[in-house]
Design a protein around this motif. Sequence first.
Motif, PDB file in Angstrom:
ATOM      1  N   MET A 212       0.850  -1.067   0.051  1.00 49.52           N
ATOM      2  CA  MET A 212      -0.086   0.273  -0.120  1.00 49.52           C
ATOM      3  C   MET A 212       0.929   1.153   0.201  1.00 49.52           C
ATOM      4  N   LYS A 213       0.208   2.155  -0.396  1.00 52.45           N
ATOM      5  CA  LYS A 213       1.046   3.339  -0.808  1.00 52.45           C
ATOM      6  C   LYS A 213       0.465   4.708   0.021  1.00 52.45           C
ATOM      7  N   LEU A 214       1.073   5.318   0.941  1.00 49.78           N
ATOM      8  CA  LEU A 214       0.554   6.493   1.626  1.00 49.78           C
ATOM      9  C   LEU A 214       1.602   7.705   1.172  1.00 49.78           C
ATOM     10  N   VAL A 215       0.822   8.597   0.686  1.00 46.12           N
ATOM     11  CA  VAL A 215       1.357  10.000   0.365  1.00 46.12           C
ATOM     12  C   VAL A 215       1.184  10.976   1.495  1.00 46.12           C
ATOM     13  N   VAL A 216       2.138  11.511   1.869  1.00 43.54           N
ATOM     14  CA  VAL A 216       2.211  12.712   2.930  1.00 43.54           C
ATOM     15  C   VAL A 216       2.464  13.915   2.018  1.00 43.54           C
ATOM     16  N   VAL A 217       1.210  14.939   2.431  1.00 43.54           N
ATOM     17  CA  VAL A 217       1.724  16.119   1.674  1.00 43.54           C
ATOM     18  C   VAL A 217       1.809  17.083   2.791  1.00 43.54           C
ATOM     19  N   SER A 218       3.107  17.678   2.955  1.00 45.26           N
ATOM     20  CA  SER A 218       3.266  18.777   3.965  1.00 45.26           C
ATOM     21  C   SER A 218       3.514  20.191   3.233  1.00 45.26           C
ATOM     22  N   ALA A 219       2.841  21.109   3.983  1.00 39.47           N
ATOM     23  CA  ALA A 219       2.900  22.628   3.608  1.00 39.47           C
ATOM     24  C   ALA A 219       3.705  23.534   4.348  1.00 39.47           C
ATOM     25  N   GLY A 220       4.560  22.733   5.068  1.00 36.43           N
ATOM     26  CA  GLY A 220       5.498  23.622   5.768  1.00 36.43           C
ATOM     27  C   GLY A 220       6.229  24.230   5.099  1.00 36.43           C
ATOM     28  N   LEU A 221       6.689  25.603   5.556  1.00 31.65           N
ATOM     29  CA  LEU A 221       7.711  26.527   4.801  1.00 31.65           C
ATOM     30  C   LEU A 221       8.993  26.623   5.402  1.00 31.65           C
ATOM     31  N   SER A 222       9.166  26.352   6.670  1.00 26.28           N
ATOM     32  CA  SER A 222      10.497  26.879   7.385  1.00 26.28           C
ATOM     33  C   SER A 222      11.178  25.193   7.580  1.00 26.28           C
ATOM     34  N   VAL A 223      12.680  25.418   7.849  1.00 28.47           N
ATOM     35  CA  VAL A 223      13.448  24.232   8.009  1.00 28.47           C
ATOM     36  C   VAL A 223      14.251  24.467   9.325  1.00 28.47           C
ATOM     37  N   PRO A 224      13.991  23.676  10.251  1.00 23.88           N
ATOM     38  CA  PRO A 224      12.907  22.668  10.267  1.00 23.88           C
ATOM     39  C   PRO A 224      11.559  23.043  10.463  1.00 23.88           C
ATOM     40  N   SER A 225      10.689  22.156  10.266  1.00 24.09           N
ATOM     41  CA  SER A 225       9.334  22.676  10.306  1.00 24.09           C
ATOM     42  C   SER A 225       8.340  21.761  10.872  1.00 24.09           C
ATOM     43  N   SER A 226       7.592  22.746  11.955  1.00 24.46           N
ATOM     44  CA  SER A 226       6.851  21.439  12.882  1.00 24.46           C
ATOM     45  C   SER A 226       5.737  20.791  11.892  1.00 24.46           C
TER      46      SER A 226
END
Length: 199
Positions: free
Chosen positions: A1-15
């Motif tokens: 199975m495939k899980l895609v995670v979409v993260s819209a964080g802008l900073s590095v590191p990002s909470s």
Amino acid sequence: MKLVVVSAGLSVPSSTRLLADRLAAAVDRLAPVDVQVVELRYLAVEIAHHLTNGFPGRALAAAQDAVAGADGLAVVTPVFSASYSGLFKSFFDVLDKDALAGKPVLIGATGGTARHSLVLDHALRPLFAYLRAVVVPTGVYAASEDWGAQGLADRVERAAGELATLMTGRPAAGPAEPEEADDALTVVPFEQRLAELGA
């Protein structure tokens, strides 16, 4: 199975990315999945170009294909002006209109204060309902004070369990089936009841 995670964080590191990683790890513990992360910060220019010219760049097209081909999604956005970020919304604006139909989605958000936690139900849930996704009951919001607190870990595990259940197609545990219907609950046809009443 495939899980895609979409993260819209802008900073590095990002909470935002940290929460996304925790959600993915929790799902993987419950139902082993192949995880692919889509970091929207690297796609911002291609998303803007797509909105203006209608054509995705190579990296954006790959992200669109990954989302369309996923068995489930975990999506996390920072809170901007009491809602999801513009970058987050723009990415879902450039997806095919049927890409999320029937797809299980776990929603999450991060913010500086707990007062924005309603973003899950007032912004994210309606967005994904409109896209005809199947949104898991538990959304996960993480304010600055939540990191390291027991409550966040519990919400992550519960939401991950709900997503894993939908992705694997296993029925969720529910109330036990009644052994037999009670005689008092016997259904009487409407015409028979009228006859009994002399109508």
